[in-house]
Scaffold this active site. Structure first.
Site, short mmCIF file in Angstrom:
data_model
loop_
_atom_site.label_atom_id
_atom_site.label_comp_id
_atom_site.label_asym_id
_atom_site.label_seq_id
_atom_site.Cartn_x
_atom_site.Cartn_y
_atom_site.Cartn_z
CB SER A 113 -1.17 -5.94 -7.69
OG SER A 113 -0.97 -6.52 -9.17
CG HIS A 118 6.40 2.53 5.05
ND1 HIS A 118 6.12 1.66 6.00
CD2 HIS A 118 6.68 1.98 3.82
CE1 HIS A 118 6.29 0.54 5.44
NE2 HIS A 118 6.35 0.61 4.03
CB CYS A 141 1.07 -7.70 -11.71
SG CYS A 141 1.56 -9.01 -12.99
#
EC number: 4.1.1.50
Length: 264
Positions: A113, A118, A141
Site C-alpha cells: 500500500s 509526481h 491492499c
C-alpha cells in the site's frame, strides 16, 4: 442493508486509483513563462505535496509507515508515502537508543500500500501555453478504499482536466473458500464524486466491468479566460488577443482531454 462478506484470512485485493491532473495557463513572455515554472515549483514543492498526501492518508483511514520526498532541478517534485491498514506498532529498533536509518534506506521495506505523486511543469516553445501535470497513484491492499480520496484531490489541485483510472486486482476468499475478485459494488467512478464535482465537469466513461477496470475523463465546463492568464497577459491583452488566447487554451484542453492531436 447488505451484510458484510466474511473472509478467510486477510483481504488480499489490491485497489489502485490513478490520477492525471492538468492545470493550464497562458504566459505571454519568456520571463513570464520562467516565472510560471518557478511559481509552480514553489507552490507545489515536495513539502506541500507531502502535506496533501498526508491528508489523503487520513481521509482513507490508513497509517503512515514512511515518507520519501524530493524536489528536482530545474523543475518538478515527487513524494512517496508507504501506508498500512492497521496502526503501526513500534519495533525494538525504533524505540531503543540507537542511530536511525540513513535516507538511502528509508524505502527498503516497500509495502503493497502506497501513495505517490509526481509533478511535471511544461511550456509550449512557441504559443506560451503552460501545462502543469500532476500524477497521483493511491494503491491499497485490504479493506481500505482509495476512492475516498477522489473529491479532495480534484479540488486541491484546482483541476482543469482529470483522467482517473481505478482497478481491482488479485482475489480474496470467503470462509467457504470461494474466490472474490472485487469486494464492493461499482458501476462508475462518477458515483464516488460529489454533486458539485459532477456538475462542474464534462465527463466520459470507458469501463471494462469483467476486468474490474474503470476509467473516467473530466473536463472543466466553466471557462473564464482571466483564470488562465499569468503575468503580463493578465492586463496587456487586447480584445483580439484575448480571443486568440481563448482559442489556444481551449484547443490545448481539448487535445489533453481526448488524448490526441486535434486539427485547429
Amino acid at each position: 442493508m447488505k451484510s458484510k462478506l466474511k473472509l478467510h484470512g486477510f483481504n488480499n485485493l489490491t485497489k489502485t486509483l490513478s490520477f492525471n491532473i492538468y492545470d493550464i495557463c497562458y504566459a505571454e513572455t519568456p520571463q513570464d513563462q520562467q516565472a510560471y515554472v518557478e511559481y509552480i515549483n514553489s507552490v507545489y514543492d515536495a513539502e506541500r505535496l507531502t502535506r496533501i498526501l498526508t491528508d489523503v492518508v487520513d481521509i482513507i483511514g490508513a497509517n503512515i509507515l514512511n515518507i520519501a520526498r524530493q524536489d528536482y532541478d530545474p523543475q518538478g517534485a515527487s513524494v512517496t508515502i508507504l501506508i498500512s491498514e492497521q496502526p503501526v506498532t513500534p519495533t525494538e529498533s525504533q524505540i531503543e537508543e540507537s542511530p536511525g536509518p540513513l535516507p538511502e534506506t528509508i524505502l527498503a521495506h516497500l509495502d503493497k500500500s502506497h501513495i505517490t505523486v509526481h509533478t511535471y511543469p511544461e511550456i509550449h516553445p512557441v504559443d506560451g501555453i503552460a501545462t502543469f501535470r500532476v500524477d497521483i497513484d493511491v494503491s491499497t491492499c485490504g479493506v481500505i478504499s482509495p476512492l475516498k480520496a477522489l473529491n479532495y484531490l480534484i479540488h486541491k489541485f484546482e483541476s482543469d482536466i482529470v483522467t482517473v483510472d481505478y482497478r481491482v486486482r488479485g482475489f480474496t476468499r470467503d470462509v467457504e473458500g470461494k474466490k472474490h475478485f472485487i469486494d464492493h459494488e461499482i458501476n462508475s467512478i462518477q458515483n464516488y464524486l460529489s454533486e458539485d464535482t459532477r456538475n462542474g465537469y464534462q465527463m466520459t466513461d470507458v469501463n471494462v466491468y469483467q476486468e474490474n477496470l474503470f476509467h473516467t475523463k473530466m473536463l472543466l465546463k466553466q471557462f473564464e479566460l482571466d483564470n488562465y492568464l499569468f503575468g503580463d497577459a493578465t492586463s496587456n491583452l487586447s480584445p483580439e488577443q484575448r480571443e486568440q488566447v481563448t482559442a489556444k487554451v481551449k484547443h490545448e484542453m481539448l487535445e489533453i482531454f481526448y488524448g490526441r492531436n486535434v486539427a485547429v
